[in-house]
Design a protein around this motif. Structure first.
Motif, PDB file in Angstrom:
ATOM      1  N   ILE A 144       0.719  -1.217   0.155  1.00 55.40           N
ATOM      2  CA  ILE A 144       0.096  -0.014  -0.064  1.00 55.40           C
ATOM      3  C   ILE A 144       0.830   1.207   0.059  1.00 55.40           C
ATOM      4  CG2 ILE A 144      -1.563   1.281   1.276  1.00 55.40           C
ATOM      5  CD1 ILE A 144      -2.923  -1.617   2.367  1.00 55.40           C
ATOM      6  N   PRO A 145       0.746   2.205  -1.077  1.00 52.44           N
ATOM      7  CA  PRO A 145       1.844   3.106  -1.244  1.00 52.44           C
ATOM      8  C   PRO A 145       1.788   4.429   0.140  1.00 52.44           C
ATOM      9  CG  PRO A 145       0.146   3.268  -2.870  1.00 52.44           C
ATOM     10  CD  PRO A 145      -0.163   2.017  -2.049  1.00 52.44           C
ATOM     11  N   GLU A 146       0.186   4.263   0.635  1.00 52.90           N
ATOM     12  CA  GLU A 146       0.159   5.430   1.435  1.00 52.90           C
ATOM     13  C   GLU A 146       0.950   5.161   2.752  1.00 52.90           C
ATOM     14  OE1 GLU A 146      -2.835   6.128  -1.550  1.00 52.90           O
ATOM     15  OE2 GLU A 146      -1.946   4.243  -0.613  1.00 52.90           O
ATOM     16  N   VAL A 147       1.054   3.884   2.966  1.00 50.44           N
ATOM     17  CA  VAL A 147       1.692   3.111   4.269  1.00 50.44           C
ATOM     18  C   VAL A 147       3.368   3.271   4.076  1.00 50.44           C
ATOM     19  CG1 VAL A 147       2.172   1.209   5.842  1.00 50.44           C
ATOM     20  CG2 VAL A 147      -0.235   1.864   5.024  1.00 50.44           C
ATOM     21  N   TYR A 148       3.822   2.824   2.833  1.00 48.58           N
ATOM     22  CA  TYR A 148       5.018   2.777   2.496  1.00 48.58           C
ATOM     23  C   TYR A 148       6.039   3.912   2.258  1.00 48.58           C
ATOM     24  CZ  TYR A 148       9.369   1.495   0.184  1.00 48.58           C
ATOM     25  OH  TYR A 148      10.870   1.539  -0.234  1.00 48.58           O
ATOM     26  N   SER A 172      -1.624  11.756  -4.552  1.00 48.76           N
ATOM     27  CA  SER A 172      -2.436  11.761  -3.336  1.00 48.76           C
ATOM     28  C   SER A 172      -1.846  10.796  -2.371  1.00 48.76           C
ATOM     29  CB  SER A 172      -3.767  11.209  -3.610  1.00 48.76           C
ATOM     30  OG  SER A 172      -4.745  12.024  -4.375  1.00 48.76           O
ATOM     31  N   PHE A 173      -1.008   9.742  -2.707  1.00 53.09           N
ATOM     32  CA  PHE A 173      -0.455   8.742  -1.630  1.00 53.09           C
ATOM     33  C   PHE A 173       0.799   9.600  -1.075  1.00 53.09           C
ATOM     34  CE2 PHE A 173       1.780   8.322  -5.939  1.00 53.09           C
ATOM     35  CZ  PHE A 173       3.063   8.537  -5.430  1.00 53.09           C
ATOM     36  N   LEU A 174       0.884  10.863  -1.155  1.00 48.57           N
ATOM     37  CA  LEU A 174       1.966  11.705  -0.527  1.00 48.57           C
ATOM     38  C   LEU A 174       1.237  12.850   0.086  1.00 48.57           C
ATOM     39  CD1 LEU A 174       4.886  12.057  -3.123  1.00 48.57           C
ATOM     40  CD2 LEU A 174       4.805  10.327  -1.177  1.00 48.57           C
ATOM     41  N   LYS A 179      -6.162  11.232   4.665  1.00 54.00           N
ATOM     42  CA  LYS A 179      -6.438  10.543   5.763  1.00 54.00           C
ATOM     43  C   LYS A 179      -5.589   8.984   5.663  1.00 54.00           C
ATOM     44  CE  LYS A 179     -10.771   8.372   4.778  1.00 54.00           C
ATOM     45  NZ  LYS A 179     -12.163   8.065   5.423  1.00 54.00           N
ATOM     46  N   TYR A 180      -5.637   8.601   4.508  1.00 55.72           N
ATOM     47  CA  TYR A 180      -4.819   7.369   4.491  1.00 55.72           C
ATOM     48  C   TYR A 180      -3.406   7.381   4.548  1.00 55.72           C
ATOM     49  CZ  TYR A 180      -9.403   6.023   2.495  1.00 55.72           C
ATOM     50  OH  TYR A 180     -10.895   5.519   2.312  1.00 55.72           O
ATOM     51  N   CYS A 181      -2.979   8.673   4.430  1.00 55.47           N
ATOM     52  CA  CYS A 181      -1.230   8.690   4.552  1.00 55.47           C
ATOM     53  C   CYS A 181      -0.918   8.826   5.932  1.00 55.47           C
ATOM     54  CB  CYS A 181      -0.825  10.220   3.811  1.00 55.47           C
ATOM     55  SG  CYS A 181      -1.215   9.943   1.912  1.00 55.47           S
ATOM     56  N   SER A 182      -1.770   9.203   6.775  1.00 60.12           N
ATOM     57  CA  SER A 182      -1.433   9.037   8.412  1.00 60.12           C
ATOM     58  C   SER A 182      -1.863   7.777   8.997  1.00 60.12           C
ATOM     59  CB  SER A 182      -2.078  10.144   9.059  1.00 60.12           C
ATOM     60  OG  SER A 182      -3.471  10.140   8.737  1.00 60.12           O
ATOM     61  N   LYS A 193     -16.307  -3.176   6.334  1.00 58.42           N
ATOM     62  CA  LYS A 193     -16.559  -3.470   4.816  1.00 58.42           C
ATOM     63  C   LYS A 193     -16.659  -2.091   4.153  1.00 58.42           C
ATOM     64  CE  LYS A 193     -19.962  -5.693   1.630  1.00 58.42           C
ATOM     65  NZ  LYS A 193     -21.105  -6.408   1.547  1.00 58.42           N
ATOM     66  N   GLU A 194     -17.446  -1.287   4.911  1.00 52.49           N
ATOM     67  CA  GLU A 194     -17.740  -0.033   3.996  1.00 52.49           C
ATOM     68  C   GLU A 194     -16.512   0.894   3.942  1.00 52.49           C
ATOM     69  OE1 GLU A 194     -21.293  -2.091   5.516  1.00 52.49           O
ATOM     70  OE2 GLU A 194     -19.489  -1.598   6.656  1.00 52.49           O
ATOM     71  N   GLU A 195     -15.491   0.773   4.999  1.00 52.82           N
ATOM     72  CA  GLU A 195     -14.604   1.631   4.934  1.00 52.82           C
ATOM     73  C   GLU A 195     -13.662   1.010   3.862  1.00 52.82           C
ATOM     74  OE1 GLU A 195     -13.999   3.228   9.735  1.00 52.82           O
ATOM     75  OE2 GLU A 195     -13.229   0.946   8.969  1.00 52.82           O
ATOM     76  N   TYR A 196     -13.512  -0.282   3.692  1.00 58.76           N
ATOM     77  CA  TYR A 196     -12.650  -0.806   2.606  1.00 58.76           C
ATOM     78  C   TYR A 196     -13.097  -0.492   1.155  1.00 58.76           C
ATOM     79  CZ  TYR A 196     -10.712  -4.272  -0.533  1.00 58.76           C
ATOM     80  OH  TYR A 196     -10.328  -4.807  -1.773  1.00 58.76           O
ATOM     81  N   ILE A 197     -14.428  -0.527   1.151  1.00 65.05           N
ATOM     82  CA  ILE A 197     -14.985   0.052  -0.253  1.00 65.05           C
ATOM     83  C   ILE A 197     -14.773   1.269  -0.363  1.00 65.05           C
ATOM     84  CG2 ILE A 197     -17.176   0.246  -1.503  1.00 65.05           C
ATOM     85  CD1 ILE A 197     -18.279  -2.237   0.122  1.00 65.05           C
ATOM     86  N   GLU A 198     -15.075   2.262   0.574  1.00 69.32           N
ATOM     87  CA  GLU A 198     -14.328   3.565   0.558  1.00 69.32           C
ATOM     88  C   GLU A 198     -12.916   4.056  -0.022  1.00 69.32           C
ATOM     89  OE1 GLU A 198     -13.970   7.657   3.285  1.00 69.32           O
ATOM     90  OE2 GLU A 198     -15.215   5.889   3.912  1.00 69.32           O
ATOM     91  N   PHE A 199     -12.167   3.041   0.693  1.00 69.63           N
ATOM     92  CA  PHE A 199     -10.753   2.899   0.121  1.00 69.63           C
ATOM     93  C   PHE A 199     -10.509   2.476  -1.167  1.00 69.63           C
ATOM     94  CE2 PHE A 199      -6.387   0.643   0.311  1.00 69.63           C
ATOM     95  CZ  PHE A 199      -5.717   1.840   0.518  1.00 69.63           C
ATOM     96  N   LEU A 200     -11.269   1.450  -1.553  1.00 76.37           N
ATOM     97  CA  LEU A 200     -11.245   1.139  -2.928  1.00 76.37           C
ATOM     98  C   LEU A 200     -11.661   2.061  -3.890  1.00 76.37           C
ATOM     99  CD1 LEU A 200     -10.248  -1.563  -4.105  1.00 76.37           C
ATOM    100  CD2 LEU A 200     -12.530  -2.602  -3.971  1.00 76.37           C
TER     101      LEU A 200
END
Length: 217
Positions: A144-148, A172-174, A179-182, A193-200
């Protein structure tokens, strides 16, 4: 096997087809990218979905990996190498190829179909520094680029590397306001499940935006 399952199998099997980097090799050369890598690994995003949507796999408090378990008693599944038993990682081509047909709820998500359609788009490629693609895949972050790229060990390099490469491009991954970058891996593992769909949905939008940005090249 339905067409959708065939597509999922194709993308989970590293021996099938060509890497996205090879598919778009001419465009990579025109952009003078010396090294490239997929932005979002299908195996990584699919593995996260298996956990968040189908509730398969668990982790120990000290580990950032997910391990496969037997459904009936929650014991770990093991594989043997050179006579030694190792816990079976969920993030595994072999494991997923043997089990993906069971994950009906994930496979039938509209956003998963959209991700499959987007996966080989040029927008799912990024320019990287030498060795980054291998290191990213082995970083226990499901690729996952936001994590790496925002990990404290990597962030100084990644932000410096991409500083001069914005040019209107969606990075966006930087983005520190993203919110995903933190988020760390536990945050992703704890998605509903709903949060995963939002991420997808966010992933698909980002790939599509980047593809459009490079459409004239």
């Amino acid at each position: 096997m339905t067409q959708l399952l065939k597509q999922i199998k194709y993308r989970l099997d590293p021996k099938k087809g060509q890497p996205v980097e090879v598919i778009h090799q001419d465009k990579v050369v025109r952009l003078s990218w010396c090294y490239s890598d997929v932005l979002y690994s299908f195996l990584g995003i699919y593995t996260l979905g298996v956990h968040c949507v189908c509730h398969v796999g668990k982790k120990e408090s000290s580990d950032s990996q997910l391990f496969a378990t037997k459904e009936e008693n929650d014991d770990y599944i093991y594989y043997v190498t050179n006579g030694k038993r190792y816990r079976q990682r969920l993030y595994s081509h072999n494991y997923m190829l043997s089990n993906f047909r069971n994950y009906h709820e994930l496979n039938e998500l509209a956003e998963m179909t959209r991700f499959i359609d987007n996966y080989e788009s040029f927008g799912n490629l990024i320019n990287v520094w030498p060795g980054c693609n291998a290191h990213k895949g082995q970083f226990n972050c499901l690729d996952i680029p936001e994590v790496y790229f925002n990990n404290k060990k990597i962030k100084p390099v990644s932000h410096l590397f991409y500083k001069e490469m914005t040019d209107g491009l969606d990075l966006s991954f930087l983005d520190e306001d993203n919110k995903y970058c933190s988020m760390v891996m536990d945050d992703f593992f704890n998605m509903t499940k709903e949060e995963y769909i939002e991420f997808l949905t966010y992933i698909n939008t980002q790939i599509e935006s980047r593809t459009e940005h490079y459409s004239s090249i």
